[in-house]
Design a protein around this motif. Structure first.
Motif, mmCIF file in Angstrom:
data_model
loop_
_atom_site.group_PDB
_atom_site.id
_atom_site.type_symbol
_atom_site.label_atom_id
_atom_site.label_comp_id
_atom_site.label_asym_id
_atom_site.label_seq_id
_atom_site.Cartn_x
_atom_site.Cartn_y
_atom_site.Cartn_z
ATOM 1 N N GLY A 1 14.920 -106.424 -56.878
ATOM 2 C CA GLY A 1 13.738 -107.784 -57.258
ATOM 3 C C GLY A 1 12.036 -108.117 -56.247
ATOM 4 N N HIS A 2 12.365 -106.604 -54.961
ATOM 5 C CA HIS A 2 11.349 -107.039 -54.334
ATOM 6 C C HIS A 2 10.937 -105.602 -53.588
ATOM 7 N N ALA A 3 9.887 -104.846 -54.583
ATOM 8 C CA ALA A 3 10.157 -103.201 -54.689
ATOM 9 C C ALA A 3 8.661 -103.802 -53.003
ATOM 10 N N ALA A 4 8.351 -104.301 -52.945
ATOM 11 C CA ALA A 4 6.912 -104.191 -52.543
ATOM 12 C C ALA A 4 7.065 -104.460 -51.098
ATOM 13 N N GLY A 5 8.044 -105.056 -51.000
ATOM 14 C CA GLY A 5 8.340 -105.547 -49.609
ATOM 15 C C GLY A 5 9.800 -104.336 -49.310
ATOM 16 N N ALA A 6 9.865 -104.232 -50.411
ATOM 17 C CA ALA A 6 11.615 -102.886 -49.906
ATOM 18 C C ALA A 6 10.372 -101.735 -49.386
ATOM 19 N N ARG A 7 9.084 -101.198 -49.923
ATOM 20 C CA ARG A 7 8.196 -100.164 -49.956
ATOM 21 C C ARG A 7 7.996 -100.139 -48.605
ATOM 22 N N LYS B 1 9.392 -101.980 -33.925
ATOM 23 C CA LYS B 1 9.305 -103.429 -33.768
ATOM 24 C C LYS B 1 8.402 -104.032 -35.060
ATOM 25 N N GLN B 2 7.877 -103.357 -35.088
ATOM 26 C CA GLN B 2 7.328 -103.510 -36.987
ATOM 27 C C GLN B 2 8.710 -104.140 -38.057
ATOM 28 N N GLN B 3 9.700 -102.213 -37.569
ATOM 29 C CA GLN B 3 11.156 -102.902 -38.309
ATOM 30 C C GLN B 3 11.503 -104.489 -38.077
ATOM 31 N N ILE C 1 12.194 -106.661 -41.859
ATOM 32 C CA ILE C 1 13.243 -107.506 -41.872
ATOM 33 C C ILE C 1 13.474 -108.223 -41.492
ATOM 34 N N ASP C 2 12.968 -108.822 -40.270
ATOM 35 C CA ASP C 2 13.361 -111.140 -40.365
ATOM 36 C C ASP C 2 12.539 -111.683 -41.516
ATOM 37 N N ALA C 3 11.198 -111.230 -41.596
ATOM 38 C CA ALA C 3 10.666 -111.827 -43.306
ATOM 39 C C ALA C 3 10.958 -111.141 -44.189
ATOM 40 N N MET C 4 11.991 -110.425 -44.309
ATOM 41 C CA MET C 4 13.046 -109.981 -45.423
ATOM 42 C C MET C 4 14.369 -110.898 -46.035
ATOM 43 N N LEU C 5 14.774 -111.888 -44.213
ATOM 44 C CA LEU C 5 15.785 -111.715 -44.819
ATOM 45 C C LEU C 5 16.249 -113.312 -45.042
ATOM 46 N N GLN C 6 15.741 -113.880 -45.830
ATOM 47 C CA GLN C 6 15.942 -115.478 -46.739
ATOM 48 C C GLN C 6 15.696 -114.509 -48.132
ATOM 49 N N ILE D 1 20.645 -100.225 -40.128
ATOM 50 C CA ILE D 1 21.637 -100.213 -41.747
ATOM 51 C C ILE D 1 21.403 -100.676 -43.077
ATOM 52 N N VAL D 2 20.373 -102.206 -42.593
ATOM 53 C CA VAL D 2 19.642 -102.266 -43.557
ATOM 54 C C VAL D 2 18.407 -101.855 -44.375
ATOM 55 N N ARG D 3 18.190 -100.918 -43.219
ATOM 56 C CA ARG D 3 16.772 -100.234 -43.680
ATOM 57 C C ARG D 3 17.112 -99.214 -44.862
ATOM 58 N N TYR D 4 18.243 -97.956 -43.898
ATOM 59 C CA TYR D 4 18.367 -97.412 -44.174
ATOM 60 C C TYR D 4 19.145 -97.700 -46.241
ATOM 61 N N ARG D 5 19.788 -98.895 -45.997
ATOM 62 C CA ARG D 5 20.391 -98.856 -47.258
ATOM 63 C C ARG D 5 19.176 -99.135 -48.366
ATOM 64 N N ILE D 6 18.575 -99.618 -47.689
ATOM 65 C CA ILE D 6 16.772 -100.158 -48.650
ATOM 66 C C ILE D 6 16.234 -99.179 -49.428
ATOM 67 N N ALA D 7 16.180 -97.659 -48.360
ATOM 68 C CA ALA D 7 15.642 -96.965 -48.403
ATOM 69 C C ALA D 7 16.241 -96.221 -49.627
ATOM 70 N N GLU D 8 18.000 -95.755 -49.205
ATOM 71 C CA GLU D 8 18.798 -95.495 -50.371
ATOM 72 C C GLU D 8 18.793 -95.964 -51.278
ATOM 73 N N ALA D 9 18.010 -97.477 -51.225
ATOM 74 C CA ALA D 9 18.624 -98.272 -52.817
ATOM 75 C C ALA D 9 17.216 -97.864 -53.277
ATOM 76 N N LEU D 10 15.925 -97.471 -53.051
ATOM 77 C CA LEU D 10 14.552 -97.118 -53.055
ATOM 78 C C LEU D 10 14.914 -95.680 -54.386
#
Length: 194
Positions: free
Chosen positions: A119-125, A136-138, A142-147, A167-176
């Motif tokens: 649903g949020h491919a651009a944010g995930a990428r 810190k950028q990560q 992640i804070d910005a995408m939390l909602q 884990i959130v980062r890595y699960r999103i990478a795997e999902a992409l």
């Protein structure tokens, strides 16, 4: 003096960078074993068993100049999955996901990541391509995408979700990767290659 050695421990951003490099190397040069690791359900005993079998030998070519690495197995799996995405390695048909996970069917972080990435491919990428693991950028991304991440969790008054950002980062990478949204292919749809 002859016969002596020293051991240096790396931490912080340098350690995350080394893990990312390891994941990319392992995904591309040890592809069969890397696929065994990501074929297991994330965060399970099966995943831990496969990890232990694959990494019982201290001789790991992808470690480069590092003699050993001590990180949770979930992070290693995540770095390998991100390596598949970053290196544009095609998703085998048995691991491909044709459609994003519907919110009502989400039962774990991998499902949540499939829901979010779909649903949020651009944010995930952007998270994966424009931030370094552990940076810190990560954290800001992640804070910005939390909602939106929380919106991928079925409502349950007993839920008080707490997330490990790595884990959130890595699960999103795997999902992409599983959705076929491989880096450098904007708007690509889910697809599989054998």
């Amino acid at each position: 003096r002859s016969g002596t050695s020293s051991q240096v421990t790396i931490t912080g951003q340098e350690a995350w960078n080394e893990l990312a490099d390891f994941g990319e190397c392992y995904a591309s040069s040890e592809q069969a074993n890397a696929l065994k690791l990501v074929s297991t359900p994330a965060g399970t005993i099966d995943e831990a068993k496969v990890y232990k079998a694959l990494f019982q030998s201290p001789d790991q070519g992808c470690l480069g100049d590092i003699s050993s690495m001590s990180v949770p197995w979930q992070y290693v799996r995540g770095a390998v999955a991100e390596g598949f995405y970053t290196k544009r390695i095609p998703v085998p048909a048995n691991l491909a996901v044709a459609t994003p996970m519907a919110r009502e069917k989400v039962t774990n972080l991998s499902d949540m990541a499939l829901c979010y990435a779909g649903g949020h491919a651009a944010g995930a990428r952007s998270l994966i391509e424009n931030t370094r693991p552990g940076s810190k950028q990560q954290e800001k991304a992640i804070d910005a995408m939390l909602q939106d991440l929380v919106a991928c969790i079925p409502p349950n008054p007993a839920n008080n979700p707490q997330f490990d950002p790595m884990i959130v980062r890595y699960r999103i990478a795997e999902a992409l990767w599983r959705l076929g949204m491989v880096k450098g292919q904007p708007g690509s749809s889910a697809g599989a290659a054998n």
